[in-house]
Design a protein around this motif. Structure first.
Motif, PDB file in Angstrom:
ATOM      1  N   ARG A  13      57.875  23.012  57.893  1.00 51.58           N
ATOM      2  CA  ARG A  13      58.808  22.263  58.740  1.00 51.58           C
ATOM      3  C   ARG A  13      59.229  20.921  58.132  1.00 51.58           C
ATOM      4  NH1 ARG A  13      57.333  21.452  64.573  1.00 51.58           N
ATOM      5  NH2 ARG A  13      59.582  21.615  64.867  1.00 51.58           N
ATOM      6  N   LEU A  44      70.356  19.721  59.877  1.00 50.55           N
ATOM      7  CA  LEU A  44      70.472  19.379  61.289  1.00 50.55           C
ATOM      8  C   LEU A  44      70.346  20.615  62.168  1.00 50.55           C
ATOM      9  CD1 LEU A  44      71.120  17.258  63.492  1.00 50.55           C
ATOM     10  CD2 LEU A  44      73.542  17.745  63.098  1.00 50.55           C
ATOM     11  N   GLU A  47      66.389  25.328  62.236  1.00 53.76           N
ATOM     12  CA  GLU A  47      65.260  25.272  63.161  1.00 53.76           C
ATOM     13  C   GLU A  47      63.913  25.168  62.445  1.00 53.76           C
ATOM     14  OE1 GLU A  47      65.502  28.554  65.818  1.00 53.76           O
ATOM     15  OE2 GLU A  47      67.335  27.837  66.808  1.00 53.76           O
ATOM     16  N   THR A  49      63.336  23.068  60.066  1.00 45.85           N
ATOM     17  CA  THR A  49      63.202  21.697  59.574  1.00 45.85           C
ATOM     18  C   THR A  49      63.043  20.728  60.732  1.00 45.85           C
ATOM     19  OG1 THR A  49      64.543  22.140  57.602  1.00 45.85           O
ATOM     20  CG2 THR A  49      64.323  19.839  58.281  1.00 45.85           C
ATOM     21  N   ALA A  50      61.964  19.946  60.688  1.00 46.69           N
ATOM     22  CA  ALA A  50      61.743  18.927  61.714  1.00 46.69           C
ATOM     23  C   ALA A  50      61.747  17.521  61.139  1.00 46.69           C
ATOM     24  CB  ALA A  50      60.419  19.180  62.431  1.00 46.69           C
ATOM     25  N   VAL A  51      61.321  17.372  59.884  1.00 45.28           N
ATOM     26  CA  VAL A  51      61.263  16.071  59.219  1.00 45.28           C
ATOM     27  C   VAL A  51      61.865  16.229  57.832  1.00 45.28           C
ATOM     28  CG1 VAL A  51      59.766  14.191  58.423  1.00 45.28           C
ATOM     29  CG2 VAL A  51      59.138  15.499  60.463  1.00 45.28           C
ATOM     30  N   LYS A  99      66.612  13.844  63.424  1.00 42.70           N
ATOM     31  CA  LYS A  99      65.301  14.227  62.889  1.00 42.70           C
ATOM     32  C   LYS A  99      64.816  13.105  61.971  1.00 42.70           C
ATOM     33  CE  LYS A  99      66.535  19.143  63.009  1.00 42.70           C
ATOM     34  NZ  LYS A  99      66.613  20.433  62.268  1.00 42.70           N
ATOM     35  N   LEU A 201      54.786  15.327  62.912  1.00 45.62           N
ATOM     36  CA  LEU A 201      54.894  16.681  63.446  1.00 45.62           C
ATOM     37  C   LEU A 201      53.901  16.962  64.567  1.00 45.62           C
ATOM     38  CD1 LEU A 201      55.427  18.709  60.154  1.00 45.62           C
ATOM     39  CD2 LEU A 201      57.095  18.354  61.989  1.00 45.62           C
ATOM     40  N   MET A 205      59.117  16.331  68.978  1.00 43.37           N
ATOM     41  CA  MET A 205      60.331  16.045  68.226  1.00 43.37           C
ATOM     42  C   MET A 205      61.500  15.709  69.158  1.00 43.37           C
ATOM     43  SD  MET A 205      58.828  16.289  65.431  1.00 43.37           S
ATOM     44  CE  MET A 205      60.232  15.732  64.485  1.00 43.37           C
ATOM     45  N   SER A 209      63.464  12.205  68.681  1.00 44.84           N
ATOM     46  CA  SER A 209      64.917  12.136  68.556  1.00 44.84           C
ATOM     47  C   SER A 209      65.511  11.126  69.536  1.00 44.84           C
ATOM     48  CB  SER A 209      65.521  13.520  68.797  1.00 44.84           C
ATOM     49  OG  SER A 209      66.922  13.480  68.716  1.00 44.84           O
TER      50      SER A 209
END
Length: 258
Positions: A13, A44, A47, A49-51, A99, A201, A205, A209
């Protein structure tokens, strides 16, 4: 994602966006700026990818500046368009990215490179890093948000000195100024960035945001960041993450945010 001037890797992620022009010390040209926009636009909606960790290839430079050869003969109008488009598509885009974005500054971060690092939500640096805004030595001023973000981070007086002298500061001084959060060896730089990303993480999230938006609104003219905080705080109560986080706390277990 395949690019000419970037490497993008996603694992656990965490997306690592690496500017890959080592022969040019990762200098920003028009193509690289456009690719940065396309990469972040794709991340953006990704899904997985969080950081995001933003860094440069090699050990010499994060980004040594803009590619001067591309704009040395620009007109006044072209200069304005260059700054406006760059700020809109990359520097402001990253600053307002929902993010978390961590800049891992490896080596030189000069001119547009420092401006790129400052557009991230926070920065870590290697102990060989050198940071500065040397634009006045070229007869121009920072055009990608440097005159605005540097004073926010280090204070007006220090920002004025750095811009007027066109000088560089080392990583330790940058940490003392508040320009970077942590300094480590070049070998430990990305592991440190990943460790911080891992800590992020663990949290919601969705809430992060909302917090990014509230913090950023404090620096926008005509916008009351306190109002944004109140609005986003209230909205949080309607999220699944709030229900999960509070229930996990009350039941003495680790939250499992979706």
């Amino acid at each position: 994602m395949t690019f000419e001037n970037l490497q993008v890797d996603i694992e656990n992620r965490i997306a690592t966006v690496r500017i890959d022009r080592p022969k040019k010390l990762n200098a920003l040209n028009r193509e690289t700026i456009e690719e940065l926009h396309q990469a972040f636009k794709a991340l953006l909606s990704d899904e997985d990818t969080a950081v995001v960790i933003l860094t440069g290839s090699g050990e010499k430079a994060f980004v040594a500046g803009a590619d001067i050869s591309e704009f040395s003969d620009y007109s006044v109008k072209e200069g304005k368009d260059l700054a406006a488009k760059g700020q809109e598509t990359v520097f402001d885009y990253i600053s307002n990215f929902p993010k978390p974005v961590i800049a891992a500054v490896n080596g030189f971060a000069l001119g547009g490179g420092l401006e790129l690092a400052m557009s991230a939500h926070f920065r870590v640096a290697s102990d060989n890093a050198k940071l500065g805004l040397p634009e006045t030595s070229l007869g121009v001023i920072p055009g990608y948000g440097g005159t605005q973000r540097l004073p926010q981070l280090v204070g007006k007086g220090r920002a004025m000195e750095m811009i007027m002298t066109a000088g560089m500061i080392d990583a330790t001084t940058a940490k003392d100024y508040g320009l970077v959060n942590h300094v480590t060896t070049i070998e430990e730089l990305l592991p440190l960035a990943h460790k911080l990303a891992g800590k992020i993480l663990n949290n919601s999230m969705v809430a992060i945001s909302s917090a990014i938006a509230a913090v950023n609104d404090n620096y926008k003219d005509g916008v009351n960041g306190f109002d944004t905080e109140i609005e986003n705080f209230g909205t949080s109560f309607g999220t699944d993450d709030f229900k999960e986080g509070t229930q996990a706390f009350l039941n003495k277990r680790k939250a499992n945010f979706k």
